[in-house]
Design an enzyme around this catalytic site. Structure first.
Site, PDB file in Angstrom:
ATOM      1  N   LYS A  78     -14.504 -38.927   7.997  1.00 48.22           N
ATOM      2  CA  LYS A  78     -13.342 -39.824   7.931  1.00 48.22           C
ATOM      3  C   LYS A  78     -13.796 -41.270   8.074  1.00 48.22           C
ATOM      4  O   LYS A  78     -14.636 -41.574   8.928  1.00 48.22           O
ATOM      5  CB  LYS A  78     -12.352 -39.454   9.035  1.00 48.22           C
ATOM      6  CG  LYS A  78     -11.058 -40.258   9.024  1.00 48.22           C
ATOM      7  CD  LYS A  78     -10.103 -39.745  10.097  1.00 48.22           C
ATOM      8  CE  LYS A  78      -8.791 -40.507  10.105  1.00 48.22           C
ATOM      9  NZ  LYS A  78      -7.830 -39.967  11.100  1.00 48.22           N
ATOM     10  N   SER A 122      -3.400 -38.894   9.489  1.00 50.46           N
ATOM     11  CA  SER A 122      -4.186 -39.923   8.846  1.00 50.46           C
ATOM     12  C   SER A 122      -5.458 -39.391   8.187  1.00 50.46           C
ATOM     13  O   SER A 122      -6.060 -40.082   7.367  1.00 50.46           O
ATOM     14  CB  SER A 122      -4.587 -40.983   9.874  1.00 50.46           C
ATOM     15  OG  SER A 122      -5.381 -40.406  10.915  1.00 50.46           O
ATOM     16  N   SER A 180      -2.864 -36.268  13.337  1.00 48.53           N
ATOM     17  CA  SER A 180      -3.643 -36.610  12.150  1.00 48.53           C
ATOM     18  C   SER A 180      -4.719 -35.636  11.708  1.00 48.53           C
ATOM     19  O   SER A 180      -5.362 -35.854  10.690  1.00 48.53           O
ATOM     20  CB  SER A 180      -4.274 -37.984  12.333  1.00 48.53           C
ATOM     21  OG  SER A 180      -3.293 -38.975  12.269  1.00 48.53           O
TER      22      SER A 180
END
Lengths: 539, 69
Positions: free
Chosen positions: A79, A148, A172
């Site tokens: 990420k 996210s 997330s």
């Protein structure tokens, strides 16, 4: 025969160990798949093709020398709020375009030391908050992949990579994993160092893992935490679960019906599943999460936001500004309530093996939101481990997830519980992303019959044009696929899958292979919208 | 804003709006209207939660699990 991109991390390590698979061939195959699918899905912020191929060559040489590590040759997506040495960490924030990391984040270093290959950085919503990322859901490009950890979930679901790192501050990891039909695991708070991870809200931030199987999650978890999880620990002990009614009442009908069906299937497999209530008022719980998160987000970002207000997404900027208005006495009261809530949950979860609830209140909505955090944020507040399993499709052909939650610190027990449930429930077939016309067969390796994934003909659907994300994504970065991208496959016509097809898909996806326990002989030598009904976004 | 368990959500919101206008100006206050409403509801709910003087101290590091950030 299994295409290389279909291999799970566990299978990759097994084939590498047996000298049946070259890491260079695997990385090459994944880069080709990314080049073909990326124009449609937009999962990647930065690809490190050259670096990954060089690492793969090193892994092949080590394998030839008999030096096999726990994640040997497993490609991983990271990420883009987590540092990878030599790569930019942009976090969806344009002023960070040239912010290049000097060293790996702790979790990346642990994975690399265990033999993993860092394929690149996957898109995040800006600073892991609620303004949507550019990424599309592989099941339906008009739908959000969630957030996210949008790129992490989409890349794993599209089989661009078998394993990805995400983070969760509200929902997330679990939510995008559920929206994209993958497994997503948020371990207990502070299970590993967050060094090298851009914070959103310090006391709520968790590093998490996304993969296609519980076995792969355990493999990566063990490599990072230095543990040896026994997924077979409860093989002969059916679990006792509490089905949380508050969440069923707040779920959309298709989600509620699915979870009730899941509960029946677990009972049929031997589990004790009883309906029960949370020990704490859910609305108070969510209010405490909101206030603590807003105050911490404000403390992290206020100064930078004041310097670059126009570079911040609309929702994040609001969070930062409203967070600055929260009075200290209210924040401290929230922190007192947090302790009380956590203690009550510890007590309640001490009497059972886990909570059972839907992973999200809905299937993936359209792309102007990252979805509803109501079902995940409670566990981020109290630091309990939570995992989502892909357990079905709704009538629109979108994935539905089942969430399991265990007591704080019981990460290994939750993984073993998830393995038991996954075996009882089966999984879903991946989204159909194959081109309609004849394409050359991808390279393949022999796959033992017992390990073949369950087959379900789950068709993808494409409907109305995607709405534009609310925030402008950061400009693309330099490192791009080395392979010339092919044109994206033509979008299938929007057509909701008939219920019969969905039912058939779920029915055929209920007999997975037995959980694959990580090889005990393998040396482990390596040491975050909401919601909410009220607001259209989340983190 | 004083911490008062009897403060209504409406009054909390009015005070938040006033603070927002002073801090960020009327235009931003208008733009963040919905966020202010949600936060006001959360603050009012927190203030109304029963906590005795001698009840729990604040959690100071996440879930008090130690802090390796």
């Amino acid at each position: 025969m299994t295409a290389l991109y279909d291999l799970t991390a566990t299978e990759i390590v097994r084939h590498v160990r047996a000298r049946e698979l070259s890491a260079v061939d695997l990385v090459t195959a994944l880069l080709e798949r990314i080049a073909r699918l990326e124009p449609e899905i937009e999962a990647w912020a930065t690809l490190g093709a050259d670096e990954a191929l060089a690492e793969a060559a090193e892994r092949d040489r080590a394998a030839e020398a008999g030096q096999i590590r726990p994640l040997h040759g497993v490609p991983i997506g990271v990420k883009d709020i987590i540092d990878v040495a030599g790569m930019p960490t942009v976090a969806g924030f344009a002023p960070y375009r040239d912010r290049r990391a000097d060293q790996d984040a702790h979790v990346v270093a642990r994975l690399r030391a265990a033999g993993a290959i860092i394929l690149g950085k996957v898109h995040t919503t800006q600073f892991a908050h609620a303004d949507p990322a550019p990424t599309k859901n592989p099941w339906n490009a008009a739908r959000t992949p969630g957030g996210s950890s949008a790129g992490s979930a989409a890349a794993v679901a599209a089989r661009m990579v078998p394993l990805a790192l995400g983070t969760q501050t509200a929902g997330s990891v679990v939510r995008p994993a559920a929206y994209c039909g993958t497994v997503g695991f948020k371990p207990s708070y502070n299970w590993t160092s967050r060094q090298g991870v851009i914070p959103l809200a310090w006391s709520l931030d968790h590093v998490g893992l996304l993969a296609r199987t519980v076995e792969d999650i355990a493999l990566a978890y063990d490599a990072i935490a230095g543990t040896q999880t026994d997924l077979a620990a409860r093989r002969d002990t059916p679990p006792r679960l509490v089905l949380l009614t508050e969440f069923l009442e707040r779920a959309e009908p298709d989600v509620r019906d699915h979870l009730l069906d899941v509960a029946d299937r677990l009972r049929a497999a031997g589990a004790t599943v009883e309906e029960g209530a949370l020990p704490v008022d859910l609305d108070l719980w969510l209010a405490v999460h909101r206030v603590i998160m807003q105050a911490e987000v404000a403390a992290v970002h206020a100064e930078q936001c004041a310097r670059h207000p126009d570079d911040y997404g609309k929702l994040l900027r609001q969070e930062i500004e409203v967070g600055q208005l929260i009075p200290a006495a209210y924040l401290l009261t929230a922190a007192r309530l947090r302790r009380r809530i956590a203690r009550a949950v510890d007590t309640a979860l001490g009497e059972v093996d886990g909570y059972l609830l839907p992973s999200v209140s809905n299937a993936a909505p359209r792309r102007n939101t990252t979805g509803d955090r109501t079902f995940q944020a409670p566990w981020s507040l109290v630091g309990t481990p939570a995992i989502t399993l892909p357990t079905g499709l709704n009538s629109d052909g979108l994935p539905l997830g089942t969430q399991l939650v265990a007591r704080r610190g019981q990460d290994a027990a939750l993984l073993a519980l998830a393995a038991w449930c996954a075996q009882a429930l089966g999984t879903i077939a991946p989204p159909d992303l194959e081109p309609p016309a004849e394409e050359p067969e991808p390279e393949a390796v022999e796959q033992p019959a017992a390990e073949e994934a369950p087959v379900a003909d789950a068709s993808t659907e494409e409907s109305a044009p995607a709405e534009e994300p609310a925030a402008e994504p950061a400009a693309p970065r330099e490192a791009t696929p080395e392979v010339e991208p092919e044109p994206a496959p033509a979008d299938p016509e929007p057509a909701a899958a008939p219920e019969e097809e969905t039912a058939a898909a779920e029915a055929t996806a209920t007999e997975p292979a037995a959980p694959d326990v990580p090889d005990p002989g393998a040396a482990n030598d390596a040491d975050e919208a909401e919601e909410t009904p009220e607001r259209p976004a989340e983190s | 804003m004083k911490l008062d368990s009897h403060l209504s959500e409406k009054k909390v919101l009015a005070q938040l709006r006033r603070q927002a206008a002073e801090t960020f100006g009327p235009m931003r206050t208008f733009e963040m209207a919905e966020a202010l409403e949600i936060t006001a509801a959360a603050l009012a709910r927190i203030a109304a939660a029963p906590l005795d003087l001698t009840d729990d101290a604040p959690d100071t590091s996440g879930v008090d699990a130690g802090g390796t950030a």
